[in-house]
Write a protein that holds these residues in place. Structure first.
Motif, mmCIF file in Angstrom:
data_model
loop_
_atom_site.group_PDB
_atom_site.id
_atom_site.type_symbol
_atom_site.label_atom_id
_atom_site.label_comp_id
_atom_site.label_asym_id
_atom_site.label_seq_id
_atom_site.Cartn_x
_atom_site.Cartn_y
_atom_site.Cartn_z
ATOM 1 N N LEU A 465 0.829 -1.202 0.000
ATOM 2 C CA LEU A 465 0.000 0.000 0.000
ATOM 3 C C LEU A 465 0.864 1.252 0.000
ATOM 4 O O LEU A 465 0.640 2.185 -0.783
ATOM 5 C CB LEU A 465 -0.926 0.003 1.211
ATOM 6 N N LEU A 466 1.873 1.288 0.877
ATOM 7 C CA LEU A 466 2.751 2.453 0.943
ATOM 8 C C LEU A 466 3.524 2.643 -0.356
ATOM 9 O O LEU A 466 3.744 3.772 -0.807
ATOM 10 C CB LEU A 466 3.716 2.317 2.121
ATOM 11 N N ASP A 467 3.933 1.541 -0.970
ATOM 12 C CA ASP A 467 4.707 1.628 -2.204
ATOM 13 C C ASP A 467 3.862 2.190 -3.343
ATOM 14 O O ASP A 467 4.378 2.872 -4.236
ATOM 15 C CB ASP A 467 5.239 0.239 -2.579
ATOM 16 N N ALA A 468 2.557 1.917 -3.313
ATOM 17 C CA ALA A 468 1.676 2.411 -4.371
ATOM 18 C C ALA A 468 1.374 3.898 -4.204
ATOM 19 O O ALA A 468 0.987 4.563 -5.168
ATOM 20 C CB ALA A 468 0.370 1.616 -4.373
ATOM 21 N N ALA A 469 1.544 4.407 -2.991
ATOM 22 C CA ALA A 469 1.202 5.802 -2.719
ATOM 23 C C ALA A 469 2.363 6.720 -3.075
ATOM 24 O O ALA A 469 3.525 6.347 -2.937
ATOM 25 C CB ALA A 469 0.860 5.968 -1.236
ATOM 26 N N PRO A 470 2.076 7.946 -3.520
ATOM 27 C CA PRO A 470 3.153 8.922 -3.746
ATOM 28 C C PRO A 470 3.773 9.322 -2.409
ATOM 29 O O PRO A 470 3.157 9.159 -1.346
ATOM 30 C CB PRO A 470 2.429 10.088 -4.414
ATOM 31 N N PRO A 471 5.003 9.858 -2.424
ATOM 32 C CA PRO A 471 5.713 10.137 -1.166
ATOM 33 C C PRO A 471 4.926 10.977 -0.168
ATOM 34 O O PRO A 471 4.952 10.686 1.032
ATOM 35 C CB PRO A 471 6.981 10.851 -1.646
ATOM 36 N N ALA A 472 4.228 12.021 -0.621
ATOM 37 C CA ALA A 472 3.512 12.873 0.334
ATOM 38 C C ALA A 472 2.427 12.099 1.064
ATOM 39 O O ALA A 472 2.202 12.297 2.267
ATOM 40 C CB ALA A 472 2.917 14.078 -0.389
ATOM 41 N N LEU A 473 1.741 11.205 0.355
ATOM 42 C CA LEU A 473 0.712 10.402 0.998
ATOM 43 C C LEU A 473 1.341 9.343 1.900
ATOM 44 O O LEU A 473 0.811 9.036 2.975
ATOM 45 C CB LEU A 473 -0.179 9.750 -0.051
ATOM 46 N N ARG A 474 2.463 8.771 1.478
ATOM 47 C CA ARG A 474 3.190 7.826 2.347
ATOM 48 C C ARG A 474 3.492 8.476 3.686
ATOM 49 O O ARG A 474 3.299 7.884 4.756
ATOM 50 C CB ARG A 474 4.515 7.419 1.706
ATOM 51 N N GLU A 475 3.998 9.687 3.606
ATOM 52 C CA GLU A 475 4.376 10.388 4.835
ATOM 53 C C GLU A 475 3.175 10.547 5.758
ATOM 54 O O GLU A 475 3.255 10.266 6.966
ATOM 55 C CB GLU A 475 4.965 11.758 4.495
ATOM 56 N N ARG A 476 2.061 11.005 5.194
ATOM 57 C CA ARG A 476 0.882 11.251 6.022
ATOM 58 C C ARG A 476 0.336 9.939 6.586
ATOM 59 O O ARG A 476 -0.061 9.873 7.754
ATOM 60 C CB ARG A 476 -0.180 11.963 5.199
ATOM 61 N N LEU A 477 0.297 8.892 5.764
ATOM 62 C CA LEU A 477 -0.183 7.599 6.248
ATOM 63 C C LEU A 477 0.675 7.086 7.389
ATOM 64 O O LEU A 477 0.159 6.596 8.405
ATOM 65 C CB LEU A 477 -0.202 6.589 5.102
ATOM 66 N N LEU A 478 1.995 7.198 7.234
ATOM 67 C CA LEU A 478 2.878 6.702 8.285
ATOM 68 C C LEU A 478 2.738 7.523 9.562
ATOM 69 O O LEU A 478 2.787 6.974 10.671
ATOM 70 C CB LEU A 478 4.330 6.700 7.794
ATOM 71 N N VAL A 479 2.575 8.831 9.421
ATOM 72 C CA VAL A 479 2.341 9.652 10.610
ATOM 73 C C VAL A 479 1.091 9.173 11.338
ATOM 74 O O VAL A 479 1.082 9.019 12.568
ATOM 75 C CB VAL A 479 2.212 11.141 10.224
ATOM 76 N N GLU A 480 0.041 8.922 10.586
ATOM 77 C CA GLU A 480 -1.209 8.485 11.210
ATOM 78 C C GLU A 480 -1.076 7.086 11.810
ATOM 79 O O GLU A 480 -1.560 6.822 12.916
ATOM 80 C CB GLU A 480 -2.348 8.513 10.181
ATOM 81 N N PHE A 481 -0.413 6.174 11.074
ATOM 82 C CA PHE A 481 -0.271 4.804 11.576
ATOM 83 C C PHE A 481 0.590 4.767 12.840
ATOM 84 O O PHE A 481 0.249 4.101 13.819
ATOM 85 C CB PHE A 481 0.339 3.900 10.503
#
Length: 494
Positions: A465-481
């Protein structure tokens, strides 16, 4: 075990230690040569005990005031001198006036290198730094904290290094620092430091070499015959270098050294403040109060191992790197991202190869803890192995397990994200993430943040999932997770 740390009437020492040991049982193994990230194990008998004893001797010493605690000042100066010598400075060299400071780790060293460069040019309202795309993320953190613009130069997909001409072209009138890596963390390759430093010098700009990861070992590998390119203070134009002692100097965390070619270069690194009624504050680092424990432990480690010890550890590490790289070459479906030239083996999937994230899970199931790296700007996803001396006795076991894990990954097949998840990953913007959406995603991925296993044993779906997301979304997802994981343990009054 009670969830809170603060009990009503205190807990017996043996009970507290038992609780800590129970918690530690959840962790990855820090010794034994099967963890290829985060920790650095030389497998030297007695070294842990020596470092722990030294830490205990100075744990309550405060680095805030070196005049009150001259023991700490003496040990810091000794560590700076040792690092300066290893990295081409000191008496009898072309950089005889090298000075430095001990920091808590590589990130602090890089933040301070950027601060020193920024504060050396107070006339610039909008300072900038130039870094290759492979530079450590701590440079981005430094730029964010210090409000410095970050100019990122792409790296070649073939060499994994920046083009020196492109680095030179990125230097502008507001550039205060140019950075390069020796070696880079992701792939373990040494940037063309000499050419980059020359371009920086021609523009009158500082050049910092981030040698935090593996830089301590490079001079020893050169002495063993490895073709290590010039990267240290012997290179004209290199104005500062950072090197972590808690990596390949094998000291306990966290100790790094930031070196400057001369005292004038270090001066703007300091923070001083006297305009208040308390003591005049002057700090070379970000923290004011600093425990002497890590510094004493690093001092003891360097004194005990000595130059000959580090040469032997580098030789053992070199042989382990060669063995692991050969194991990768022998497995169909895998290829090395680069021929190893430091302490890293990094590989990816060849055409028709396995799903790398499934492979990482299969290796974990076999007791090998590796680090998956997501795809970026045309570079494929990869698997990173940080190799230490402790890995050497394990190399013969790794090859068969790797081949077996690849076969298992092929049998399992690639991760197939549900269509709705893939659509979210590829189209969602960071500001569109709602708490409800994050909670639903986390639950679907098994990231509950609860119990003894707050993350799933297998992470391939999360990484996909993270690999499919662009970097900015990866960052936000990881912050939330990660925010879901880091919640208070209120416990009880017991």
């Amino acid at each position: 075990m009670a969830g809170g740390a603060l009990s009503a009437s205190g807990v017996a020492a043996d009970v507290v230690l038992a609780e800590i040991r129970e918690l530690r049982a959840l962790d990855r193994p820090t010794h034994g040569g099967r963890l290829f990230a985060y920790v650095y194990d030389p497998a030297v008998p007695g070294l842990d005990d020596l470092a722990a004893a030294a830490h205990r001797e100075s744990a309550h010493v405060n680095g805030l005031d070196p005049t009150a605690f001259p023991s700490l000042l003496a040990m810091e100066n000794a560590l700076v001198g040792a690092a300066g010598r290893v990295l081409g400075g000191g008496p009898g060299t072309t950089a005889p006036d090298v000075v430095g400071s001990v920091t808590s780790g590589g990130t602090e060293s890089l933040i301070l290198a950027v601060k020193a460069a920024r504060d050396a040019h107070p006339e610039l309202a909008a300072p900038r730094i130039v870094v290759p795309a492979s530079a450590h993320a701590a440079f981005a953190k430094a730029a964010h904290y210090l409000r410095v613009a970050l100019d990122v130069v792409p790296v070649s997909p073939d060499t994994l290094r920046p083009d020196p001409a492109a680095m030179a072209a990125a230097i502008g009138p507001e550039t205060v620092l140019v950075a390069c890596s020796a070696p880079s963390y992701a792939h373990g390759v040494v940037d063309p430091v000499a050419e980059i430093a020359a371009a920086a010098a021609a523009a009158g700009v500082r050049c910092h070499v981030d040698a935090c990861f593996g830089g301590w070992t490079l001079p020893y590998l050169r002495r063993l015959g490895a073709p290590v390119p010039p990267f240290d203070f012997a290179v004209p134009g290199v104005t500062s270098i950072s090197v972590d002692l808690h990596k390949y100097a094998y000291a306990p965390k966290g100790v790094s050294v930031l070196l400057h070619r001369d005292a004038a270069g270090r001066a703007p690194q300091y923070f001083a403040y006297a305009d208040w009624p308390g003591y005049t504050m002057i700090n070379p680092g970000i923290a004011s109060t600093r425990s002497g424990g890590p510094i004493a432990a690093a001092y003891a480690t360097l004194r005990h191992l000595g130059d000959a010890g580090y040469l032997a550890l580098a030789e053992r590490t070199r042989d382990a790197v060669a063995g692991l790289a050969e194991a990768v070459r022998r497995v169909d479906g895998l290829r090395l991202m680069a021929e190893p030239e430091s302490t890293v083996v990094c590989f990816t999937a060849a055409e028709g190869g396995p799903d790398l994230f499934v492979l990482v899970d299969e290796l974990t199931a076999r007791g090998w803890h590796t680090q998956p790296q997501l795809s970026y700007a045309g570079l494929p996803a990869s698997v990173h192995l940080t190799v230490t001396a402790a890995v050497a006795p394990r190399v013969a076991e790794f090859g068969p397990d790797l081949a077996d894990a690849v076969a298992a990954a092929h049998a399992a097949g690639p991760v197939a994200l549900p269509a709705e998840l893939m659509a979210l990953a590829t189209s969602l913007t960071p500001d569109a993430l709602t708490p409800e959406l994050v909670a639903g995603l986390a639950a679907g991925l098994g990231l509950t943040g609860a119990g003894d296993a707050p993350t799933p044993e297998r992470m391939a779906v999360v990484n996909t999932l993270l690999d499919a997301a662009p970097p900015a979304l990866r960052e936000r997802l990881l912050v939330e997770f990660v925010g879901l994981l880091q919640r208070p343990a209120w416990g009880s009054d017991g």
